[in-house]
Design an enzyme around this catalytic site. Structure first.
Site, PDB file in Angstrom:
ATOM      1  CG  ASP A  87      -2.212   0.587   1.063  1.00  0.00           C
ATOM      2  OD1 ASP A  87      -2.446   1.548   0.190  1.00  0.00           O
ATOM      3  OD2 ASP A  87      -3.174   0.583   1.825  1.00  0.00           O
ATOM      4  CB  ALA A  89       1.784   6.220   3.607  1.00  0.00           C
ATOM      5  CG  ASP A  90      -2.502   9.907   2.563  1.00  0.00           C
ATOM      6  OD1 ASP A  90      -2.328   9.957   1.290  1.00  0.00           O
ATOM      7  OD2 ASP A  90      -3.520   9.402   3.310  1.00  0.00           O
ATOM      8  N   GLY A 101      -5.381   6.941   4.121  1.00  0.00           N
ATOM      9  CA  GLY A 101      -6.670   7.047   4.217  1.00  0.00           C
ATOM     10  C   GLY A 101      -7.104   8.242   3.465  1.00  0.00           C
ATOM     11  N   GLY A 103      -7.491   8.544   0.273  1.00  0.00           N
ATOM     12  CA  GLY A 103      -8.439   8.101  -0.484  1.00  0.00           C
ATOM     13  C   GLY A 103     -10.008   7.462  -0.250  1.00  0.00           C
ATOM     14  CD  GLU A 109      -5.926   2.583   2.185  1.00  0.00           C
ATOM     15  OE1 GLU A 109      -5.848   2.898   1.125  1.00  0.00           O
ATOM     16  OE2 GLU A 109      -5.767   3.295   3.317  1.00  0.00           O
ATOM     17  CE  LYS A 127       2.557  11.150  -1.018  1.00  0.00           C
ATOM     18  NZ  LYS A 127       2.063   9.911  -1.663  1.00  0.00           N
TER      19      LYS A 127
END
Length: 233
Positions: A87, A89-90, A101, A103, A109, A127
């Site tokens: 995955d 990450a922001d 999250g 998105g 997730e 990030k």
């Protein structure tokens, strides 16, 4: 559409991560732009090597992309253990605590990460932050009692707004819930404390903090990839 300045970095990360995929694996597919590149890389490997793999996706978008590219998908209610979850990450701080999250798929997730034997987060260098929060903190909340839940959040100092979709209506998650984006406070030096406080509020389904045992691969514009591990159990 604005061009992603880190698209090539994300593609490189995705190709490197796809090398981890082995025959017989069940994969967890995350959401977002970096996960999208990983799905494409896995689909190419699956096609080129006739690889026997299956996958489960954390969002409708990732599910649709994987299906369109020929990746076999399993029933998202029936999986028990995943071999590898990948995955994005922001935001990620120096302790590899993160906010996810953006998105709107944080609940699913987190389930994929929790269910996986190996958890890999791919992120471009933008990030990496010193303190979490500038991106904002998304939380998934129940439609039932929505106004009461938001009032409780505001009373505790968590100010924000319900997320809207592109048509101006409320954004609805795959689980038929709302996303409340917290913009104040905008720094979280001790996210573990905020996570515990928020999860004590009835009606909050999930919070965008991820504090777990994960591997994180940072991709840099110069082509290098930095690999780190939280060391947490």
């Amino acid at each position: 559409m604005k061009k992603d300045p880190y698209l090539e970095v994300k593609k490189q990360l995705a190709l490197e991560a796809a090398n981890l995929v082995e025959p017989g694996m069940l994969l967890g597919l995350g959401s977002g732009s970096t996960s999208r590149e990983f799905i494409k890389a896995v689909a190419h490997k699956h096609k080129q090597e006739n690889l026997d793999i299956r996958a489960v996706a954390s969002s409708k978008e990732s599910h649709s992309l994987a299906k369109s590219l020929g990746i076999p998908l399993v029933d998202d209610e029936e999986f028990t253990e995943i071999d590898l979850a990948v995955d994005g990450a922001d935001e990620i701080d120096p302790q590899l605590r993160m906010i996810k999250g953006g998105g709107g798929a944080i609940f699913r997730e987190k389930i994929l990460l929790q269910s996986s034997r190996r958890r890999l987060i791919l992120a471009d260098e933008s990030k990496h932050v010193q303190v979490l929060g500038k991106f904002g903190l998304p939380i998934e909340i129940s439609p039932f009692g929505r106004s009461s839940i938001i009032a409780t959040l505001k009373n505790l100092g968590y100010l924000g707004n319900l997320r809207k979709n592109s048509h101006g209506g409320f954004f609805i998650t795959n689980n038929r819930n709302y996303i409340y984006d917290i913009h104040t406070p905008n720094v979280y030096p001790h996210p573990e404390e905020d996570l515990l406080k928020l999860l004590q509020i009835h009606g909050i389904i999930e919070v965008g903090f991820v504090i777990a045992s994960v591997e994180v691969w940072f991709g840099y514009a110069n082509g290098q990839i930095g690999k780190k591990n939280t060391g947490r159990v």
